[in-house]
Design an enzyme around this catalytic site. Structure first.
Site, PDB file in Angstrom:
ATOM      1  N   ASP A 178       0.837  -1.202   0.000  1.00 31.59           N
ATOM      2  CA  ASP A 178       0.000   0.000   0.000  1.00 31.59           C
ATOM      3  C   ASP A 178       0.872   1.252   0.000  1.00 31.59           C
ATOM      4  O   ASP A 178       2.086   1.197   0.320  1.00 31.59           O
ATOM      5  CB  ASP A 178      -0.885  -0.036   1.264  1.00 31.59           C
ATOM      6  CG  ASP A 178      -2.201   0.686   1.102  1.00 31.59           C
ATOM      7  OD1 ASP A 178      -2.328   1.494   0.168  1.00 31.59           O
ATOM      8  OD2 ASP A 178      -3.104   0.450   1.934  1.00 31.59           O
ATOM      9  N   ASP A 233     -10.780   1.803  -3.430  1.00 31.47           N
ATOM     10  CA  ASP A 233     -11.351   1.472  -2.124  1.00 31.47           C
ATOM     11  C   ASP A 233     -12.871   1.477  -2.190  1.00 31.47           C
ATOM     12  O   ASP A 233     -13.539   1.037  -1.253  1.00 31.47           O
ATOM     13  CB  ASP A 233     -10.897   2.479  -1.070  1.00 31.47           C
ATOM     14  CG  ASP A 233      -9.544   2.105  -0.497  1.00 31.47           C
ATOM     15  OD1 ASP A 233      -9.088   0.975  -0.733  1.00 31.47           O
ATOM     16  OD2 ASP A 233      -8.938   2.954   0.191  1.00 31.47           O
TER      17      ASP A 233
END
Ligand code: DGJ
Length: 730
Positions: free
Chosen positions: A461, A531
């Site tokens: 990430d 997301d």
């Protein structure tokens, strides 16, 4: 006229007279003119020419434009390169010195070396023309042989003139939770600039890829299209400058904003590759070229099927514990999944990661949450018959962390100023220009993998931009190299990881879809599209991403409703059918699912396994766009042999009794006969054409009538309808 044969294996040919160079793939080509002492010009870019047309090309009134214009001798025009020479001269004039063509690793490499007419300053324009996919990569190598450093203030990878006349650009924009949105606009006079200045990630806001439809308003399956992708993970700038001439001038390269580069004497600056393709089968045709090239060359393990996984984030967020992880593993194994990924929240000793305010950098397991460590989880995964994966964010730290306490000098920060913080009010970016930081980031992966060699998957990430310009490592006179050196450092780390761990699957996640680009994908297997897992918005985002990226690289997960980001409630069937058009996974707490829901997912996973090769390696045909205002969207994948296809149809948000268009299929063999089978069926009765067969011709000319809704128990009806058909040739 002397021609250089493109098939010559190794000869470096020095030109003494006018020459035409053919840079060719199986179906497309670029023709350049090169004459010693003159500029390198583009004559043609498009479908491969036959011998007759090639012989007469120069009489056809074609392009003939300098392919790498340098600033200084034609100042009103934009330039691909701008240099301040060691003596302060800001002009550059490049002429050809030599040309070579060789075959290397199955690709034709063309190198045209140019020299400034006054200074010992060289630019080599390079082309890699693949021989099994229709993609030509171009880049430049800029070499300073002056006695002192020169300053590069612009250093594009390439330039392409595009004939004016009804040209439209299709490109992607977006932001967190709304990535990869398609925008299509006609090119007018003036400048279109697509750029990024994030520093770390580069596909939030704009994307480094673009398609140009040359025959008016973009069409999916017809018309000539040029596609371009800058293969770079950092700041970029793509611009189309349209002045008073017959050409749109397209430039692409590293964004030079606040990145002036001091090129030392004898140093070579290599620009990132700009990948160019051409198709006369519309936007989908250009996408198929990108996808084949990506699977063969530009994503890690592009020839390997992806596992079906459950990721823990939306299920438990930071609330990691042994029992919970074990239960999730058991559930995904029950549903037929093959991998479990433990997301954020598993680490931190002095500062446990309970939320996003601390602990990045402290990559030791939190023994309060996981008393038996990672190895226990890896073993439990094995017991459940699945693999185990783990989340990290190794380029970052928090001001509240043991790492920052030990190495405050490792973070990116403006000199004399306090750091600017990001997520959680304390996140900062590590300075990857610093070799010690590179060692640290490599070490994060190396330690996890050494201690747990059976880890199968890493979710990497990156949730922060470079906010405050400053390296505590680079010298004062090289501060403007930070953006470039950050990505050179990143590349060194990734090279080391891949050298030691070639098989591990790595996902590029960056606050959702911030890292969808061909600069980093060669080290990564896939990217997290967004997301936002709301199925309706995913139809739009995945549609956009599919312009440039193959489904095998697009992580697409079934999540809970109301959706955690947009709070929309869609049906589980709809969420499944959308997720099944990419690399299928789940992002949900199975504990909260009913048995009926689990069984629906279990069945879908079993169905997906049957169509996985078609979805992940097939050719895309986009049929009805969610951006065109129709009440549906539809697309399909077809195997290269046209023996199998998967057709998707999703109703979008519609008003009742809206007329739904009947969708014509595409990409099938007109003469083959295909049997239709509906996957993930929830209706009480099969569709009338279930098990029936039709020729490809019929399906492409007529399509199949799809009912407005699903016929299920009255109390279970909702307004979300979707269909997935598996077509198998007899
Ligand atoms: C941002 C990612 O996009 C999410 O999927 C999740 O991994 C969180 N970070 C974790 O902090």
């Amino acid at each position: 006229m002397k021609r250089i044969l493109t098939t010559i294996l190794f000869l470096a040919v020095v030109l003494s007279a006018m020459a035409q160079i053919r840079v060719a793939t199986p179906n497309i080509e670029m023709v350049l003119t090169a004459e010693e002492g003159k500029t390198l010009n583009l004559l043609y870019f498009g479908d491969k020419l036959n011998d007759n047309d090639f012989a007469n090309l120069e009489h056809a009134g074609v392009l003939d434009q300098n392919v790498y214009p340098a600033y200084g001798m034609n100042c009103p025009v934009d330039a691909a390169l701008a240099v301040t020479h060691a003596d302060g001269n800001m002009s550059t004039e490049l002429v050809i010195e030599s040309v070579s063509q060789v075959m290397e690793d199955g690709a034709q490499i063309t190198r045209v070396k140019m020299k400034d007419t006054v200074y010992p300053f060289y630019v080599t324009v390079c082309y890699r023309a693949y021989q099994d996919v229709d993609m030509i990569e171009t880049w430049t190598e800029i070499q300073n042989l002056e006695k002192k450093p020169v300053l590069l203030t612009r250093f594009d990878s390439g330039y392409l003139p595009i004939r004016v006349g009804g040209v439209w650009a299709s490109h992607l924009y977006g932001t967190w939770a709304n990535e990869s949105r398609l925008v299509q606009e006609p090119l007018n006079r003036g400048t279109l600039t697509i750029k990024n200045k994030d520093g770390v990630r580069n596909s939030h806001i704009d994307h480094a890829e673009v398609m140009f439809s040359l025959d008016g308003k973009p069409q999916e399956n017809q018309g000539r299209v040029i596609g371009a992708a800058l293969c770079y993970g950092g700041n970029y700038e793509l611009r189309v400058d349209t002045r008073d001439t017959d050409y749109h001038e397209f430039y692409a390269g590293i964004n030079p904003d606040n990145s002036a580069y001091t090129l030392a004497s004898k140093e070579v600056f290599k620009t990132p590759e700009l990948a160019l393709t051409f198709s006369n089968e519309g936007l989908s045709g250009a996408s198929r070229n990108f996808h084949r090239w990506a699977r063969n060359y530009k994503i890690a393990h592009g020839d390997k099927e992806r596992k079906i996984l459950l990721n823990s984030w939306e299920g438990v967020y930071f609330k990691i514990n042994e029992e919970g992880m074990d239960q999730m593993m058991q559930d995904i194994a029950y549903m037929g999944g093959e991998l479990f990924v433990m997301d954020d929240g598993w680490f931190g000793d002095k500062y446990p990661r309970l939320n996003d305010k601390s602990s990045l950098g402290d990559w030791v397991v939190d023994r309060n949450k996981l008393p038996n460590g990672i190895s226990w989880l890896v073993n439990r995964a094995e017991d459940h018959g699945i693999k185990f994966g783990i989340w990290i964010e190794p380029e970052m730290t928090n001001l509240v962390s043991e790492l920052y306490e030990a190495h405050p000098d490792w973070i990116v920060k403006a000199p004399e100023r306090d750091p600017v913080v990001g997520r959680g009010g304390s996140q900062v970016v590590l300075d990857l220009s610093n070799p010690e930081v590179q060692d640290h980031v490599f070490g994060v992966v190396d330690r996890i993998m050494t201690e747990n060699p059976d880890i199968d998957y890493i979710k990497w990430d990156a949730n922060m931009s470079i906010m405050n310009h400053g390296s505590q490592y680079l010298p004062k006179d090289k501060q403007s190299h930070l953006y470039i050196e950050y990505h050179r450092g990143f590349a060194k780390v990734c090279d080391r990881i891949r050298a030691k761990y070639p098989d591990v699957t790595i996902q590029a996640c960056a606050a959702g879809g911030g890292r969808a680009n061909y600069g980093i994908l060669p080290w990564f297997d896939e990217f997290w599209v967004s997301d936002n897992t709301d199925a309706l918005q995913r139809v739009h985002m995945q549609w956009g991403a599919s312009y440039f990226f193959p489904s095998i690289a697009m992580a697409s997960h079934i999540s809970a409703t109301p959706n955690h980001t947009v709070f929309r409630t869609t049906s589980l069937k709809y969420r499944i059918d959308v997720a099944m058009s990419g690399r299928l996974g789940m992002e949900i707490q199975p504990k909260n699912m009913t048995q009926e829901e689990k069984d629906l997912c279990r069945n879908a996973i079993a169905e997906y396994k049957k169509i996985r090769p078609v979805v992940q390696f097939g050719d895309i045909y986009r049929l009805v766009s969610p951006y065109d205002g129709h009440p549906i969207a539809s697309m399909m994948y077809v195997t290269p042999e046209k023996s199998e296809a998967v057709f998707y149809w999703w109703k979008l948000e519609t008003l009742y009794n809206d007329q739904l268009p009947r969708v014509k299929m595409d990409g099938l063999d007109p003469d083959k006969v295909y049997t239709v089978h509906e996957l993930n069926r929830i209706d009480d009765k099969p569709l009338p054409y279930e098990g029936k067969s039709f020729t490809g011709k019929f399906l492409m000319e007529n399509g199949l009538e799809i009912p407005y809704r699903h016929y299920v128990n009255y109390y279970k009806r909702n307004d979300w309808a979707s269909r997935v058909f598996h077509l198998v040739a007899q």
